[in-house]
Design a protein around this motif. Structure first.
Motif, mmCIF file in Angstrom:
data_model
loop_
_atom_site.group_PDB
_atom_site.id
_atom_site.type_symbol
_atom_site.label_atom_id
_atom_site.label_comp_id
_atom_site.label_asym_id
_atom_site.label_seq_id
_atom_site.Cartn_x
_atom_site.Cartn_y
_atom_site.Cartn_z
ATOM 1 N N ILE A 99 33.304 60.082 53.760
ATOM 2 C CA ILE A 99 32.263 59.080 54.001
ATOM 3 C C ILE A 99 31.755 59.214 55.436
ATOM 4 N N PRO A 100 30.522 58.790 55.697
ATOM 5 C CA PRO A 100 30.010 58.810 57.072
ATOM 6 C C PRO A 100 30.713 57.748 57.915
ATOM 7 N N LEU A 101 31.254 58.136 59.046
ATOM 8 C CA LEU A 101 31.958 57.184 59.915
ATOM 9 C C LEU A 101 31.532 57.413 61.368
ATOM 10 N N PRO A 102 30.460 56.768 61.779
ATOM 11 C CA PRO A 102 29.993 56.888 63.163
ATOM 12 C C PRO A 102 30.912 56.113 64.107
ATOM 13 N N PRO A 103 30.657 56.157 65.421
ATOM 14 C CA PRO A 103 31.440 55.352 66.375
ATOM 15 C C PRO A 103 31.385 53.871 66.015
ATOM 16 N N LEU A 104 32.377 53.123 66.476
ATOM 17 C CA LEU A 104 32.532 51.722 66.090
ATOM 18 C C LEU A 104 31.286 50.889 66.402
ATOM 19 N N ASP A 105 30.696 51.065 67.576
ATOM 20 C CA ASP A 105 29.504 50.291 67.944
ATOM 21 C C ASP A 105 28.355 50.566 66.979
ATOM 22 N N GLU A 106 28.233 51.826 66.578
ATOM 23 C CA GLU A 106 27.173 52.189 65.637
ATOM 24 C C GLU A 106 27.438 51.572 64.263
ATOM 25 N N GLN A 107 28.705 51.551 63.853
ATOM 26 C CA GLN A 107 29.061 50.904 62.591
ATOM 27 C C GLN A 107 28.632 49.437 62.606
ATOM 28 N N LYS A 108 28.888 48.770 63.729
ATOM 29 C CA LYS A 108 28.544 47.345 63.830
ATOM 30 C C LYS A 108 27.036 47.143 63.760
ATOM 31 N N ARG A 109 26.280 48.036 64.414
ATOM 32 C CA ARG A 109 24.822 47.897 64.385
ATOM 33 C C ARG A 109 24.292 48.119 62.967
ATOM 34 N N ILE A 110 24.800 49.144 62.296
ATOM 35 C CA ILE A 110 24.348 49.424 60.927
ATOM 36 C C ILE A 110 24.669 48.246 60.013
ATOM 37 N N ALA A 111 25.896 47.725 60.118
ATOM 38 C CA ALA A 111 26.297 46.596 59.266
ATOM 39 C C ALA A 111 25.414 45.374 59.534
ATOM 40 N N ALA A 112 25.090 45.132 60.795
ATOM 41 C CA ALA A 112 24.271 43.965 61.144
ATOM 42 C C ALA A 112 22.860 44.102 60.572
ATOM 43 N N VAL A 113 22.288 45.297 60.676
ATOM 44 C CA VAL A 113 20.937 45.524 60.148
ATOM 45 C C VAL A 113 20.920 45.383 58.633
ATOM 46 N N LEU A 114 21.910 45.974 57.958
ATOM 47 C CA LEU A 114 21.941 45.893 56.509
ATOM 48 C C LEU A 114 22.201 44.473 56.031
ATOM 49 N N GLU A 115 23.012 43.728 56.748
ATOM 50 C CA GLU A 115 23.256 42.330 56.376
ATOM 51 C C GLU A 115 21.978 41.514 56.501
ATOM 52 N N LYS A 116 21.218 41.778 57.567
ATOM 53 C CA LYS A 116 19.970 41.037 57.751
ATOM 54 C C LYS A 116 18.968 41.394 56.648
ATOM 55 N N ALA A 117 18.875 42.689 56.326
ATOM 56 C CA ALA A 117 17.956 43.109 55.263
ATOM 57 C C ALA A 117 18.386 42.543 53.916
ATOM 58 N N ASP A 118 19.695 42.518 53.672
ATOM 59 C CA ASP A 118 20.206 41.977 52.420
ATOM 60 C C ASP A 118 19.958 40.477 52.353
ATOM 61 N N ALA A 119 20.067 39.802 53.486
ATOM 62 C CA ALA A 119 19.804 38.359 53.528
ATOM 63 C C ALA A 119 18.353 38.069 53.147
ATOM 64 N N LEU A 120 17.443 38.961 53.554
ATOM 65 C CA LEU A 120 16.043 38.792 53.183
ATOM 66 C C LEU A 120 15.870 38.938 51.679
ATOM 67 N N ARG A 121 16.588 39.891 51.087
ATOM 68 C CA ARG A 121 16.551 40.051 49.631
ATOM 69 C C ARG A 121 17.025 38.772 48.950
ATOM 70 N N ARG A 122 18.127 38.244 49.444
ATOM 71 C CA ARG A 122 18.687 37.035 48.837
ATOM 72 C C ARG A 122 17.739 35.851 49.005
ATOM 73 N N LEU A 123 17.102 35.771 50.166
ATOM 74 C CA LEU A 123 16.164 34.684 50.426
ATOM 75 C C LEU A 123 14.992 34.747 49.453
ATOM 76 N N ARG A 124 14.490 35.946 49.210
ATOM 77 C CA ARG A 124 13.393 36.102 48.260
ATOM 78 C C ARG A 124 13.857 35.693 46.856
ATOM 79 N N GLN A 125 15.068 36.096 46.480
ATOM 80 C CA GLN A 125 15.574 35.760 45.161
ATOM 81 C C GLN A 125 15.781 34.259 45.019
#
Length: 527
Positions: free
Chosen positions: A140-166
Motif C-alpha cells: 500500500i502507499p505509505l507516505p511520511p506521517l505528516d503527509e498521511q495526516k494531510r491526505i486523511a484530512a482532505v479526504l474526510e472533508k471531501a467525504d463530509a461534503l458528500r454526506r452533507l449533500r446526501q
C-alpha cells in the motif's frame, strides 16, 4: 510514493477471549466500519454466549467478510470491545509511523477492494476469503506521517461534503411529509373534518398482468415491485425492464399519466401498500400482477395527494391493521375500497401538488450534483493515494457553502408555499421520561459532567437537550449542541423527533416552527 507491505505495518492480534467478562459487542458494517451493536441494531444479533468472542483493543484493525466490500475498520470506540471469533484482528507494529484515519481510508478504498477481490479464494461469492499471508503481502502507499495526516484530512472533508449533500436529499421526503401534515393534518384523526369517502367513488382499480417465464412474442415494459424502491413517482420509464408475452394485453393494462400503483402482495410486509404515481408520457408500459392500479376519474382527487396519503405512516398503519391482524402480507381492491379517506378541497390538494413539484425539481438538481460528488471523491481519493495532489492548495469550503445554500433553499420552498399553522401547544417541559429512562439519563448526565461525549441516545436528545429549550433556537444551533454531546449524532432520528414534536400523532404540538427571513433558516420555538 513509498510503498509498504501490510506485513511491515500490521501483526496478528485478538488472541484474548471475552470469557465471563462483560464488554461492548462490536460489529463490522460495510458503510460505517466498526459499530456498537447496541447502538446500531434494534435487537441483539450476537450469540447469547460471548465467552469465545475476541477482545479487540482501541486502535486495532478488525477485518470481516467479504473484505472486498470494505467490511473492515479500526476499533476507536472503547478501550476494549469484543467481536465475533470469525473476524480477524490486527494491531499496528509501529503506531508512530501510521496515521489510522489514513490507513483505514486506504484499506476501504476502491483501489484496495479491487486488490482484495483479485486475491480472494472460495466458490461462494460472499463467503470468499483472503489468506493471512496474502493479505500481509499486499503493498500500500505509505507516505511520511505528516503527509498521511494531510491526505486523511482532505479526504474526510471531501467525504463530509458528500454526506452533507446526501443529508440534503434525505431531507426532501421528510419535508414533503411534514408539508402534507401541515396542510391536511393526520389523515386518520382528520382534525380538519374534511369530508370522507371511498376510493371507488373517485376512480377505478385493476390488478396487474400475470405472465409466465419463457413466454415469447410481444415485448413490453412492465413495472414490478422492484421498481418502487422509495419513489413517490416514476416519470422516466426508459429504465423499466421489458418482459415477453405470448400476445399483447388489452388496452386497460397499459398505464396512463397520473395512474397510481400500489404493491398488492409481497413477502416483505414493509412493501405491501407502497404507492407511487406513473407518468409514461405516451410510452407503452404495463404493471405486474403483484400491483394494483388505481386510475382517478374525478376532479375531486389529485394523484400527488393520494400518493402521499398512502405514504403517511399513520394512514399506512390504519390500512394494514384495521380488523385484519398484524401479519397481513397482501391487500385487495375490496380492502382499498373499504378505507375511509379524507377528501380535502381540490384546490387545497393542488396547492400541495405544486409545493411537491417545487421540492422535487430542486431535489433533481441535488441528485445530479450528488452524482458529480461521488465521481469527484473517487478521483480525489485515487490521486491522493498516488501522490498526485498538491494538498496545500486544495480548497473545499466554497463547495460546502453551495451545498448548505441548496439545503436552505429546500426549506425556503416549503416556507414560501406553505406557511405553518400555529395553534395552541404544550410546553416542552411536559416531555417527561419514565422512571427507568430517567435512571439511565442520570448515568449519562454523569458522563457529560466529566466533559465526555456519550453515544447517540434518542431519549437524551428528547428529554435533556430538547426539553430544556425555553427560547427559540435554530436547527443549526440545535444540531451543534447535539454534536457536542453525542459521539455520532443520528441526524435522521433527530429529524424524526423534531417532526413528532411539531405534529404529534395525538394531542397538541410541543414545538412550532417559523422561517427567519433575515437569517434564512428555520427557527424552532417551544409551543
Amino acid at each position: 510514493m513509498n510503498m509498504e507491505s501490510l506485513g511491515n505495518i500490521l501483526e496478528s492480534s485478538g488472541t484474548q477471549r471475552a470469557g465471563s467478562g462483560e464488554f461492548p459487542i462490536l460489529s463490522i458494517t460495510m458503510r460505517e466500519g466498526l459499530v456498537d451493536q447496541a447502538q446500531k441494531f434494534k435487537k441483539r444479533i450476537a450469540s447469547s454466549n460471548t465467552s469465545t468472542y475476541r477482545i479487540v483493543h482501541r486502535d486495532e484493525l478488525v477485518v470481516g467478510f467479504p473484505i472486498d466490500e470494505g467490511v473492515l475498520g479500526f476499533q476507536q470506540l472503547y478501550p476494549i470491545g469484543i467481536v465475533s471469533p470469525a473476524y480477524g484482528i490486527w494491531c499496528l507494529k509501529h503506531p508512530d509511523r501510521v496515521h489510522i484515519p489514513y490507513l483505514e481510508r486506504y484499506l476501504r478504498s476502491d483501489e484496495a477492494r479491487s486488490i482484495y477481490a483479485s486475491k480472494m479464494q472460495g466458490g461462494v461469492a460472499r463467503r470468499r476469503t483472503i489468506k493471512k499471508d496474502v493479505f500481509l503481502g499486499i503493498e500500500i502507499p505509505l507516505p511520511p506521517l505528516d503527509e498521511q495526516k494531510r491526505i486523511a484530512a482532505v479526504l474526510e472533508k471531501a467525504d463530509a461534503l458528500r454526506r452533507l449533500r446526501q443529508q440534503s436529499l434525505n431531507l426532501t421526503e421528510k419535508l414533503i411529509q411534514s408539508t402534507f401534515l401541515d396542510m391536511f393534518g393526520d389523515p386518520v384523526r382528520n382534525p380538519n373534518k374534511w369530508q370522507t369517502g371511498s376510493l371507488q367513488d373517485y376512480g377505478s382499480f385493476k390488478n396487474g398482468l400475470n405472465y409466465k417465464k419463457g413466454d415469447s412474442g410481444v415485448r413490453i415494459r412492465c413495472i414490478g415491485v422492484g421498481d418502487f424502491q422509495n419513489h413517490a413517482t416514476i416519470e422516466d420509464v426508459s429504465e423499466i425492464l421489458e418482459l415477453e408475452l405470448k400476445e399483447a394485453p388489452s388496452k386497460d393494462y397499459f398505464l396512463e399519466d397520473g395512474d397510481l400503483l400500489l404493491v398488492r402482495s409481497n413477502g416483505n410486509r414493509a412493501l405491501v401498500g407502497r404507492c407511487l404515481s406513473v407518468y409514461p408520457r405516451e410510452q407503452t408500459v404495463s404493471y405486474s400482477g403483484f400491483c394494483i392500479r388505481y386510475r382517478i376519474t374525478s376532479d375531486e382527487l389529485n394523484p400527488s395527494y393520494v400518493v402521499h396519503l398512502f405514504r403517511n405512516k399513520s394512514f399506512r398503519d390504519y390500512m394494514l391493521s384495521t380488523g385484519r391482524g398484524a401479519n397481513i402480507q397482501n391487500i385487495s381492491q375490496q380492502m382499498l375500497n373499504d378505507l375511509d379517506i379524507p377528501i380535502p378541497p381540490p384546490e387545497r390538494q393542488q396547492e400541495f401538488s405544486d409545493a411537491e413539484r417545487k421540492i422535487r425539481d430542486h431535489e433533481g438538481l441535488l441528485q445530479r450534483a450528488s452524482g458529480f460528488d461521488q465521481q469527484l471523491f473517487r478521483s480525489l481519493q485515487q490521486r491522493a493515494f498516488r501522490g498526485d495532489l498538491d494538498l496545500r492548495n486544495l480548497i473545499l469550503e466554497e463547495e460546502a457553502g453551495e451545498i448548505i445554500e441548496a439545503t436552505d433553499k429546500l426549506n425556503e420552498l416549503v416556507h414560501e408555499t406553505l406557511p405553518r399553522t400555529v395553534g395552541s401547544g404544550i410546553s416542552l417541559k411536559a416531555l417527561k421520561p419514565s422512571a427507568s429512562v430517567e435512571k439511565k439519563l442520570k448515568s449519562q448526565d454523569k458522563v457529560i459532567e466529566e466533559n465526555e461525549q456519550i453515544p447517540w441516545s434518542p431519549d437524551y436528545f428528547k428529554f435533556r437537550l430538547l426539553a430544556k429549550q425555553t427560547e427559540e433556537i435554530s436547527i443549526t444551533n440545535l444540531m451543534s449542541q447535539a454534536e457536542s454531546i453525542f459521539t455520532e449524532p443520528n441526524y435522521d432520528a433527530i429529524r424524526d423527533i423534531l417532526f413528532d414534536c411539531l405534529d404529534p400523532a395525538q394531542g397538541a404540538p410541543f414545538l412550532t416552527q417559523t422561517f427567519d427571513e433575515n437569517r434564512k433558516e428555520i427557527i424552532l420555538q417551544p409551543a
